[in-house]
Design an enzyme around this catalytic site. Structure first.
Site, PDB file in Angstrom:
ATOM      1  N   ASP A   1      -0.147   5.165   0.883  1.00 27.83           N
ATOM      2  CA  ASP A   1      -0.375   6.179   1.934  1.00 27.83           C
ATOM      3  C   ASP A   1      -0.485   5.544   3.312  1.00 27.83           C
ATOM      4  O   ASP A   1      -1.321   4.679   3.525  1.00 27.83           O
ATOM      5  CB  ASP A   1      -1.647   6.976   1.610  1.00 27.83           C
ATOM      6  CG  ASP A   1      -1.464   7.836   0.370  1.00 27.83           C
ATOM      7  OD1 ASP A   1      -2.216   7.652  -0.594  1.00 27.83           O
ATOM      8  OD2 ASP A   1      -0.534   8.668   0.348  1.00 27.83           O
TER       9      ASP A   1
ATOM     10  N   ASP B   1       0.882  -1.165   0.000  1.00 25.77           N
ATOM     11  CA  ASP B   1       0.000   0.000   0.000  1.00 25.77           C
ATOM     12  C   ASP B   1       0.927   1.224   0.000  1.00 25.77           C
ATOM     13  O   ASP B   1       2.126   1.109   0.301  1.00 25.77           O
ATOM     14  CB  ASP B   1      -0.847  -0.054   1.285  1.00 25.77           C
ATOM     15  CG  ASP B   1      -1.525   1.263   1.593  1.00 25.77           C
ATOM     16  OD1 ASP B   1      -2.235   1.775   0.711  1.00 25.77           O
ATOM     17  OD2 ASP B   1      -1.324   1.796   2.701  1.00 25.77           O
TER      18      ASP B   1
HETATM   19  C1  XBP Z   1      -5.078   6.336   0.831  1.00 24.04           C
HETATM   20  C2  XBP Z   1      -6.252   7.028   0.301  1.00 24.04           C
HETATM   21  C3  XBP Z   1      -6.058   8.156  -0.678  1.00 24.04           C
HETATM   22  C4  XBP Z   1      -5.285   9.302  -0.020  1.00 24.04           C
HETATM   23  C5  XBP Z   1      -5.451  10.596  -0.778  1.00 24.04           C
HETATM   24  O1  XBP Z   1      -4.634   5.481  -0.196  1.00 24.04           O
HETATM   25  O2  XBP Z   1      -7.367   6.648   0.635  1.00 24.04           O
HETATM   26  O3  XBP Z   1      -7.340   8.605  -1.058  1.00 24.04           O
HETATM   27  O4  XBP Z   1      -5.834   9.531   1.282  1.00 24.04           O
HETATM   28  O5  XBP Z   1      -5.051  10.418  -2.133  1.00 24.04           O
HETATM   29  P1  XBP Z   1      -3.819   4.085   0.155  1.00 24.04           P
HETATM   30  P2  XBP Z   1      -6.050  10.876  -3.316  1.00 24.04           P
HETATM   31  O6  XBP Z   1      -3.694   3.982   1.680  1.00 24.04           O
HETATM   32  O7  XBP Z   1      -4.673   2.978  -0.429  1.00 24.04           O
HETATM   33  O8  XBP Z   1      -2.487   4.254  -0.506  1.00 24.04           O
HETATM   34  O9  XBP Z   1      -6.536  12.269  -2.965  1.00 24.04           O
HETATM   35  O10 XBP Z   1      -5.201  10.841  -4.564  1.00 24.04           O
HETATM   36  O11 XBP Z   1      -7.154   9.851  -3.310  1.00 24.04           O
HETATM   37 MG    MG Z   2      -2.864   3.245   3.346  1.00 22.51          MG
END
Ligand code: XBP
Ligand code: MG
Length: 242
Positions: free
Chosen positions: A30, A28
């Site tokens: 973020d 993953d």
């Molecule tokens: C985390 C999310 C993303 C980010 C914001 O993604 O839910 O929406 O918070 O990025 P993951 P965007 O943990 O699956 O990597 O504004 O581009 O959505």
């Molecule tokens: Mg994440």
């Protein structure tokens, strides 16, 4: 006489072995590769300000909104909850999200966002072992590129054989779509891999794709229910040799 190993240390050893044997590690982004959500939150607020809106998401509001995966979906959820007489249209939301993504890129350049402890070491060790690496994320390719080109160099994408971003599949996490697409492109089954995640949404998504999940707790999801995870760590570096 040595004390018997505690269940936690036995568990860590079992997961360490599973990581060594996995055909592929699926990361993953973020909250897992890097602690990005505070920069995302600031990018949303900067986008609202640049668009002349009086919205401002504090940490508590953002923590609730993060139950909704996807920036555009998060904006829509917030707007709908406000029951505005003139709700934002899809194109309004798309335009606002484009500004937010530009703000996020600026913040990455200005503030930087390092990889979390142990991430680089795990990636390097996996590469040395010839393991395949992939990314399964809700965010956009643009955000992935901004984060990883700074953290891993401009050829960062050579490290990950498969990269699937949120808008490339029909449904975002906790739906399994992004993980199923990664498995399909890798031509592997879930049990051949290990997913590394930080949120309950991510755990549910990977588990539905029958991928064992290692959790590293992140800022906004510390209290999530991680039942079913192989192991829950504060940092990946806890896995390294003592
Ligand atoms: C985390 C999310 C993303 C980010 C914001 O993604 O839910 O929406 O918070 O990025 P993951 P965007 O943990 O699956 O990597 O504004 O581009 O959505
Ligand atoms: Mg994440």
């Amino acid at each position: 006489m040595n004390a018997a190993p505690t269940p936690a240390s036995v568990r860590v050893e079992q997961v360490r072995r599973l990581l060594l044997r996995a055909r592929a590690l699926i990361f993953d982004v973020d909250g897992t590769l890097a602690e990005t959500e505070e920069l995302h939150r600031q990018a949303f607020n900067e986008a609202f300000a640049r668009s002349g809106m009086d919205w401002r998401w504090g940490r508590a509001v953002y923590k609730e909104l993060l139950r909704v995966a996807g920036g555009k979906e998060r904006i829509r959820a917030f707007d709908q909850a406000r029951k505005s007489p003139q709700p934002l249209s899809d194109s309004d939301i798309a335009g606002l999200h484009r500004i937010k993504t530009a703000c996020f890129a600026d913040l990455l350049v200005k503030r930087g966002c390092p990889l979390r402890p142990g991430v680089n070491a795990l990636i390097s060790a996996a590469r040395e072992r010839g393991q395949r690496l992939a990314i399964a994320t809700t965010t956009s390719r643009e955000n992935i590129n901004g984060l990883l080109s700074a953290a891993l160099g401009r050829n960062w994408s050579d490290i990950f054989e498969v990269i699937v971003a949120g808008d490339e599949v029909a449904r975002k996490k906790p739906a399994p779509d992004v993980y199923l697409e990664v498995l399909s492109r890798l031509r592997l089954s879930g049990s051949d891999c290990v997913a590394i995640e930080d949120s309950a949404n991510g755990l549910v998504a990977a588990a539905q794709a029958e991928i064992p999940v290692l959790i590293t707790r992140s800022l906004y999801f510390r209290e999530d229910d991680f039942t079913g995870a192989l192991l829950v760590l504060d940092e990946l570096c806890e896995l390294s040799e003592p």
